[in-house]
Design an enzyme around this catalytic site. Structure first.
Site, mmCIF file in Angstrom:
data_model
loop_
_atom_site.group_PDB
_atom_site.id
_atom_site.type_symbol
_atom_site.label_atom_id
_atom_site.label_comp_id
_atom_site.label_asym_id
_atom_site.label_seq_id
_atom_site.Cartn_x
_atom_site.Cartn_y
_atom_site.Cartn_z
ATOM 1 N N GLY A 21 0.795 -1.209 0.000
ATOM 2 C CA GLY A 21 0.000 0.000 0.000
ATOM 3 C C GLY A 21 0.828 1.258 0.000
ATOM 4 O O GLY A 21 0.394 2.295 -0.500
ATOM 5 N N LYS A 40 12.617 -3.106 0.738
ATOM 6 C CA LYS A 40 11.305 -2.461 0.747
ATOM 7 C C LYS A 40 11.500 -0.960 0.840
ATOM 8 O O LYS A 40 12.002 -0.455 1.842
ATOM 9 C CB LYS A 40 10.476 -2.973 1.933
ATOM 10 C CG LYS A 40 9.030 -2.495 1.944
ATOM 11 C CD LYS A 40 8.246 -3.212 3.030
ATOM 12 C CE LYS A 40 6.773 -2.887 2.970
ATOM 13 N NZ LYS A 40 6.000 -3.635 3.991
ATOM 14 N N TYR A 100 14.845 -12.357 2.200
ATOM 15 C CA TYR A 100 14.156 -12.687 0.953
ATOM 16 C C TYR A 100 13.512 -14.061 1.088
ATOM 17 O O TYR A 100 14.179 -15.055 1.399
ATOM 18 C CB TYR A 100 15.131 -12.674 -0.219
ATOM 19 C CG TYR A 100 14.520 -13.194 -1.503
ATOM 20 C CD1 TYR A 100 13.489 -12.501 -2.129
ATOM 21 C CD2 TYR A 100 14.966 -14.385 -2.070
ATOM 22 C CE1 TYR A 100 12.923 -12.971 -3.298
ATOM 23 C CE2 TYR A 100 14.404 -14.861 -3.245
ATOM 24 C CZ TYR A 100 13.380 -14.154 -3.855
ATOM 25 O OH TYR A 100 12.817 -14.620 -5.009
ATOM 26 N N ASP A 143 -3.085 -6.826 11.318
ATOM 27 C CA ASP A 143 -3.492 -7.026 9.916
ATOM 28 C C ASP A 143 -3.116 -8.432 9.447
ATOM 29 O O ASP A 143 -2.539 -8.607 8.376
ATOM 30 C CB ASP A 143 -2.846 -5.971 9.018
ATOM 31 C CG ASP A 143 -3.518 -5.882 7.639
ATOM 32 O OD1 ASP A 143 -4.662 -6.356 7.515
ATOM 33 O OD2 ASP A 143 -2.908 -5.363 6.702
ATOM 34 N N PRO A 146 -4.284 -13.625 4.606
ATOM 35 C CA PRO A 146 -3.512 -14.515 3.726
ATOM 36 C C PRO A 146 -2.457 -13.786 2.902
ATOM 37 O O PRO A 146 -1.408 -14.358 2.607
ATOM 38 C CB PRO A 146 -4.597 -15.134 2.831
ATOM 39 C CG PRO A 146 -5.827 -15.094 3.655
ATOM 40 C CD PRO A 146 -5.739 -13.832 4.446
#
Length: 642
Positions: A21, A40, A100, A143, A146
């Site tokens: 997001g 990230k 990773y 949060d 899946p």
């Protein structure tokens, strides 16, 4: 192709492998340690927002504090300085260097329909182990879903994205920000949906939702909008998992029921409690104990006051009647041959054998008749049950994916999703079912729901030119395309950070699932060399649509070595960049001045200083003629002459 980036002097940034997001995830390499990592980085269009900066740093802090085999590890954090343009200051873009994970998310595996009950339990065990560890460190994830859980190639579970996690000391804050619920609607706890404070048990409710979906193939609550789903979490009970998948054991059903309790006091209180109950239910068949005592039906017993079976009349030792002598026969009773025959042992044996056969035959007839009657009644009941459980497949063609699933589930069927390309049906809408609609099936039977991935070939819309990066990404993802790279190019008209073009180009047709590179505007243009051009040529070059610059002309003195009207200098060096529409100053040589052909228009230096002889003579004549006294004195003779 964009230039390879190295951040912090050691991390090489590679291809884009994921997008969240507020951040993009790139495949990277730690040059110092020689290992593959995931980097990230906050999206460039969000890097200037302080709220997103704070949230990203909170994620890095929360994730780095956790060291567990079922949690994605964070190795390093930092900030990369992005240069400012158009007078705007630069901005620090935060990043995280993470472990990773080579694998798939649970969401991707659910789409592939490769989840068995054993795998569902095994994966949930890994999630619970990670959640229990984070809870022990006073961190609530908030949060769990899946999409935030990965399974690597070895089958190990990795929980990631602590982007909205907070320390327990800060969990008293509600989950609403600017009236929006933070989290994913299908996995929100009731207290999160109500905007109340959250604690560890909110995570456990979300884990229960994930377990429900892994076991049944669908979340416990589905609806047309996030608000509708959130309402169900607060007010409605989920369907029994066994009605969707009959193979689910009652013990597992009891675990689901407890984990999805509306009141957090009725749920599992810790991740370890949940994990223990899940293992006991799946491997040992032990259901979750309830507060109320379970009623147990005792085995049947014979009451103490029941009379003995009459066919086996009781014999008492005190009953002496059996030992009394028989009454004597009358004297007139003669023992005839008939009486002898009655008392004949051989004949008595034949009668007994014949009677046994008759009894056996009677029993066979009775049993056969009973069996036939039982079969007939059972068959009638089974036919009635089959008829009562018959349902028709509804027509879901053209429905959105969620609506089609709901329609089939409501009809009592179990939808199994399959995805395929279709030129006539929009992406994420139902193509149809197999068996087809109106087919009669048994309740709880599986039906294949075919979902469209859209056309196999898609067009990159021309209308994206000039759009923001976020808009371009969202549009391309809806078309089934992936953004592979972002680079900046010069543009005279398109504002900074807006799309100039793509590779493949805008308007081109590409295969579904292709990668597309973005070319964003830098807000600048490269200034060409116009020295030596005529003034008009230089102006035409700089102000043309390809550059869109403005021009300012300065006339300079011509030393005789310049061509009049020629550009001799420019204030922005060739090859340097200038902002869109910037004023470029040019020095242009004047027209050279030539000597005049009229002698009267030129005078020598001596003449300019003393004047011409004619002028002197005329002036003296005028002076002499103007003075009468002088004339008179000149006319008179002198004394010597006289």
């Amino acid at each position: 192709m964009s230039q390879q980036r190295i951040i912090n002097g050691r991390y090489e940034v590679g291809e884009l492998i994921g997008r969240g997001g507020m951040a993009d995830v790139y495949l990277g390499r730690d040059e110092r340690l020689g290992r593959t990592v995931a980097i990230k980085m906050m999206r460039a269009d969000l890097a200037r927002d302080p709220q997103f900066q704070t949230r990203f740093r909170r994620e890095a802090h929360a994730s780095a504090a956790l060291n567990h085999p079922n949690i994605v590890a964070v190795f390093d954090t930092g900030e990369e300085e992005l240069p400012g343009t158009n007078g705007q200051p630069g901005v620090a873009c935060p990043y995280m260097v993470m472990e990773y994970v080579d694998g798939d998310t649970l969401r991707a595996l659910l789409r592939k329909d490769e989840v068995t009950i054993d795998l569902a339990v095994e994966w949930t065990e890994g999630v619970l182990a990670a959640v229990a560890y984070s809870h022990e460190n006073d961190i609530v994830h908030r949060d769990i879903k899946p999409g935030n859980v990965m399974v690597d190639k070895s089958g190990a579970i990795k929980v990631m994205d602590f982007g909205i996690a907070r320390a327990l000391s800060d969990s008293s804050a509600t989950m609403t920000q600017t009236q929006a619920v933070v989290g994913t609607a299908q996995y929100l706890s009731p207290e999160q949906a109500r905007g109340e404070s959250v604690d560890f048990r909110s995570d456990l409710y979300s884990v229960g939702c994930v377990l429900f979906e892994l076991l049944t193939g669908r979340p416990p609550f589905v609806g047309d909008s996030p608000v509708a789903v959130a309402y169900q979490h607060v007010r409605e009970e989920p369907p029994a998992a066994t009605t969707l998948i009959p193979e689910i054991s009652p013990a597992l059903e009891s675990v689901l029921t407890k984990s999805l309790a509306k009141d957090r006091e009725d749920r599992f209180q810790t991740g370890k409690d949940f994990l223990t109950a899940l293992r006991a239910a799946h491997y040992d068949g032990m259901a979750v104990s309830e507060d109320e005592s379970t009623s147990v039906i005792p085995p049947a017993v014979i009451p103490a006051d029941t009379e003995p079976t009459q066919a086996m009349g009781a014999i008492s030792a005190s009953d002496d009647s059996i030992f009394e002598p028989r009454e004597e026969l009358p004297e007139h009773y003669e023992m005839t041959g008939e009486m002898d025959a009655v008392n004949d042992p051989e004949r008595t044996g034949k009668k007994k054998r014949r009677r046994g056969w008759l009894i056996a035959l009677l029993l066979i007839l009775l049993l056969g008749g009973g069996a036939f009657a039982g079969w007939w009644f059972w068959n009638e009941a089974e036919q009635q049950r089959i008829e009562e459980n018959q349902v028709q497949v509804p027509d879901v063609s053209g429905m959105p994916e969620t609506d089609a699933q709901n329609a089939l589930t409501t009809a009592g069927l179990r939808p199994i999703l399959e995805y395929e390309h279709n030129d006539d049906v929009d992406r994420d809408r139902a193509i149809g079912t197999d068996p087809a609609s109106e087919t009669t099936m048994q309740r709880y039977d599986e039906v294949t729901l075919n979902i469209s991935l859209g056309p196999d070939q898609v067009d990159i819309p021309d209308s994206l030119q000039g759009a923001s990066e976020a808009t371009v990404r969202d549009t391309l993802e809806e078309l089934g395309l992936t953004v592979s790279d972002v680079s900046y190019v010069n543009s005279p008209t398109i504002p900074r950070d807006r799309l100039v073009d793509t590779n493949p180009a805008l308007g081109s047709t590409v295969a579904y699932g292709s990668t597309v590179a973005l070319k964003m505007s830098s807000g600048e243009v490269e200034v060409p060399n116009v020295v030596g051009m005529t003034q008009q040529e230089a102006e035409n070059t700089l102000t043309a649509d390809a550059l869109g610059l403005s021009v300012d002309i300065n006339l300079v003195t011509n030393d005789g070595n310049m061509t009049a009207g020629q550009v001799v200098d420019q204030d922005v060096e060739p090859g340097e960049t200038a902002s869109q529409g910037q004023l470029i100053s040019l020095d242009v040589a004047r027209e050279e001045e030539e000597p005049s052909d009229d002698p009267s228009e030129s005078e020598s230096p001596s003449e300019s200083e003393s004047g011409s002889p004619s002028e002197s003579e005329s002036s003296s004549d005028e002076e002499s003629s103007d003075d009468p006294s002088e004339d008179e004195s000149n006319d008179e003779p002198s004394e010597d002459e006289s």
